[in-house]
Design an enzyme around this catalytic site. Structure first.
Site, PDB file in Angstrom:
ATOM      1  N   HIS A   1      -1.258  11.759  -0.820  1.00  0.00           N
ATOM      2  CA  HIS A   1      -0.702  10.892  -1.974  1.00  0.00           C
ATOM      3  C   HIS A   1      -0.161  10.970  -3.155  1.00  0.00           C
ATOM      4  CE1 HIS A   1      -4.280   8.044  -0.022  1.00  0.00           C
ATOM      5  NE2 HIS A   1      -3.302   8.119   0.208  1.00  0.00           N
TER       6      HIS A   1
ATOM      7  N   HIS B   1     -10.947  11.120   0.565  1.00  0.00           N
ATOM      8  CA  HIS B   1     -12.352  10.726   1.322  1.00  0.00           C
ATOM      9  C   HIS B   1     -13.376  11.434   1.122  1.00  0.00           C
ATOM     10  CE1 HIS B   1     -11.208   7.238   4.068  1.00  0.00           C
ATOM     11  NE2 HIS B   1      -9.303   8.004   3.999  1.00  0.00           N
TER      12      HIS B   1
ATOM     13  N   ARG C   1     -10.306  13.726  12.280  1.00  0.00           N
ATOM     14  CA  ARG C   1     -10.618  12.403  11.787  1.00  0.00           C
ATOM     15  C   ARG C   1     -10.419  11.361  12.561  1.00  0.00           C
ATOM     16  NH1 ARG C   1      -7.555  11.944   6.465  1.00  0.00           N
ATOM     17  NH2 ARG C   1      -8.073   9.363   5.814  1.00  0.00           N
TER      18      ARG C   1
ATOM     19  N   ASP D   1       0.640  -1.240  -0.652  1.00  0.00           N
ATOM     20  CA  ASP D   1      -0.117   0.144  -0.357  1.00  0.00           C
ATOM     21  C   ASP D   1       1.010   0.993   0.044  1.00  0.00           C
ATOM     22  OD1 ASP D   1      -2.836  -0.059   0.506  1.00  0.00           O
ATOM     23  OD2 ASP D   1      -2.704   1.453   1.126  1.00  0.00           O
TER      24      ASP D   1
ATOM     25  N   HIS E   1       1.919   8.113   5.942  1.00  0.00           N
ATOM     26  CA  HIS E   1       0.917   9.540   6.372  1.00  0.00           C
ATOM     27  C   HIS E   1       1.126  10.508   8.097  1.00  0.00           C
ATOM     28  CE1 HIS E   1      -2.135   9.491   3.777  1.00  0.00           C
ATOM     29  NE2 HIS E   1      -2.662   8.413   3.150  1.00  0.00           N
TER      30      HIS E   1
ATOM     31  N   SER F   1      -6.276   4.407  -1.614  1.00  0.00           N
ATOM     32  CA  SER F   1      -6.364   2.408  -1.693  1.00  0.00           C
ATOM     33  C   SER F   1      -7.544   1.759  -2.120  1.00  0.00           C
ATOM     34  CB  SER F   1      -5.503   2.660  -0.421  1.00  0.00           C
ATOM     35  OG  SER F   1      -4.652   2.818   0.572  1.00  0.00           O
TER      36      SER F   1
END
Length: 522
Positions: free
Chosen positions: A457, A130, A184, A19, A401, A69
């Protein structure tokens, strides 16, 4: 398409998805280059390797949009390109059909009839992994045009947005509508840590949380930055006088990515919910941008698309056994997402979820649960019970991240250690190995321009390694320049099928990578 006897002789296939492991620059900004994993160096010396596009239109996202992902695993499993949630919703906004969406129209009508309030709930982000700021602006525009009062309950990002971007993001919204902020880390938990979900739920419903004067928000954010760099952990905070969710209101979750919204949506809407006490609310119109989970009582603006003949379905129909494994962070990706949003396993599909380490800071544990995953993979390979094994190592993306460079180095070293165990074992047990990634991230841990840590990303291509006895010594045409990609993530599923001697279904528009290999040496 029919596999040759030499290809089919592999018998079994191990698909390893690293990933957030893209192809970056050959300099200090790239922890993969710095570590130079011995296992992958060995693979390059003996077996074919190439690169694939994993972002933008190649995975059904807008041009120049970084992959992620969810999108990566959906595309890998589907073996085709299709519009993902992000462009699907954005296209609806542009062509005007968004304003006529029945679930949205229903929410506005509910509020109008009751003289109540619309609450827009979701992630405030510069990324489009998201949620999308464009989508939030469209919702605000529709509410404003309808003369509907609305409030914003926002999750602060810290992962898909540059550090320190919260003040700039807030300036793009009507300040008088901001009702609450919460990191989050609390609102988008995916690990069944219901205490975190409870804190997000209670800030939206007004049960708890720090209450500040609206004019103090700027100072509150500045004070937070003195202690934390990452907005993910912003404490639950309500703005005085801005209101909370009440009887008769409508609430719309605007995140489009599903898995990180399931817990909060369940806490808000499920009748038989028992993980923590809830406020008694009546006559709420609950809506969501997408279907977070089947069975949740939500009005869904964009129901899921269907994807017949995914890799998992084809394998099941052929009577093949499958084994899927990942830690909690990426378990939905190797199961539901790879199966085209299907939550139930196919016949003869076996699944193992390794619980992720419970921590607020994954960079303190850059190894994550890689060793436990490898231990189970070793058993599966040696037992020779499964025709196709699919595993995800989350280290690259999760640690990238955090923005911790040293932890990123250790994450790459961890993956190298796992591959050093698995690759020779697979060859000894007649198992072909296909290594790839869902998208890029860790290969650009530091901005090569500013030297500042990055957490978002990337749009970089991802590698592919094909390791099997029958493929030793063969090469791809672009082996000397991996930035010149030879295919797409959609090509992975047809390649796995050819290795197993199974023709791909017509729905799979991807092409087997084996067809691009050089001829065997005489």
């Amino acid at each position: 398409m029919k596999a040759t006897s030499s290809m089919a002789a592999s018998g079994r296939v191990l698909l390893l998805i690293l990933d957030g492991w893209g192809i970056g620059k050959n300099d200090e900004s790239n922890p993969i280059h710095v570590v130079n994993p011995k296992s992958l160096q060995w693979a390059r010396e003996h077996f074919p390797f190439t690169s694939l596009q994993a972002s933008g239109i190649s995975v059904g996202l807008p041009w120049n949009e970084a992959g992620n992902s969810e999108v990566g695993h959906l595309t890998i499993g589907a073996g085709r390109i299709f519009y993902q949630h992000l462009p699907r919703i954005s296209i609806a906004i542009k062509d005007g059909s968004f304003a006529k969406n029945q679930a949205l129209v229903g929410a506005l009508q509910h509020v109008r009839e009751r003289g109540s309030t619309l609450h827009l709930i979701g992630l405030l982000t510069k990324g489009n992994t998201h949620a999308s700021l464009e989508h939030l602006h469209a919702l605000i525009q529709e509410a404003t045009a309808a003369g509907i009062p609305f409030r914003l309950h926002l999750f602060t990002d810290g992962q898909d947005s540059p550090r320190g971007s919260l003040p700039d993001l807030l300036r793009e919204l009507p300040q008088e509508a901001v009702a609450s902020l919460v990191g989050r880390h609390y609102a988008m938990n995916t690990e069944q840590d219901w205490q975190l979900t409870q804190r997000a739920y209670e800030i939206i419903t007004g049960v708890s949380g720090t209450v500040i004067a609206p004019e103090a928000l700027g100072d509150t954010i500045a004070s937070y930055y003195k202690e934390f760099e990452n907005e993910s952990f912003f404490p639950p905070t309500r703005l005085e006088g801005r209101g909370t969710l009440k009887d008769g209101d409508a609430a719309l979750f605007f995140n489009f990515r599903e898995e990180a919204m399931r817990q909060l949506a369940a806490a808000c809407t499920k009748e038989d919910f028992s993980f923590f006490p809830r406020v008694e609310l009546h006559d709420i119109y609950w809506a969501a941008m997408t279907e977070y989970e089947k069975g949740l009582p939500l009005h869904v603006l964009f129901p899921p698309q269907t994807f017949p003949n995914t890799l998992g379905e084809v394998l099941a129909r052929q009577g093949k056994t499958q084994f899927r494994i990942a830690e909690t962070y990426r378990y939905p990706h190797v199961t539901s997402f790879m199966n085209g949003y299907r939550n139930e396993p196919f016949p003869n599909e076996y699944r193992v979820q390794i619980p992720s380490i419970a921590t607020q800071d994954p960079s303190q544990h850059p190894q994550l649960m890689a060793q436990a995953i490898t231990d189970r993979l070793v058993q599966a390979i040696e037992n020779k019970s499964f025709d196709c094994i699919i595993a995800n190592y989350a280290n690259g993306d999760i640690i990238a991240h955090t923005g911790n460079y040293q932890a990123a180095i250790e994450a790459v070293q961890t993956i190298d250690q796992q591959l050093e165990k698995l690759l020779p074992l697979a060859l000894q047990n007649d198992t072909a190995v296909l290594i790839t990634a869902s998208h890029g991230n860790i290969e650009e841990a530091v901005s090569p321009v500013t030297g500042i840590p990055t957490t978002q990303h990337t749009g970089n291509p991802v590698p592919v390694y094909l390791i099997a006895k029958s493929l030793e010594g063969r090469t791809f045409p672009n082996a000397g320049d991996l930035l010149e990609t030879i295919g797409l993530l959609a090509d992975i599923a047809p390649t796995v099928l050819e290795l197993l001697g199974i023709p791909p279904p017509p729905e799979m528009t991807g092409k087997s990578l084996l067809q691009s290999l050089s001829l065997p040496a005489l």
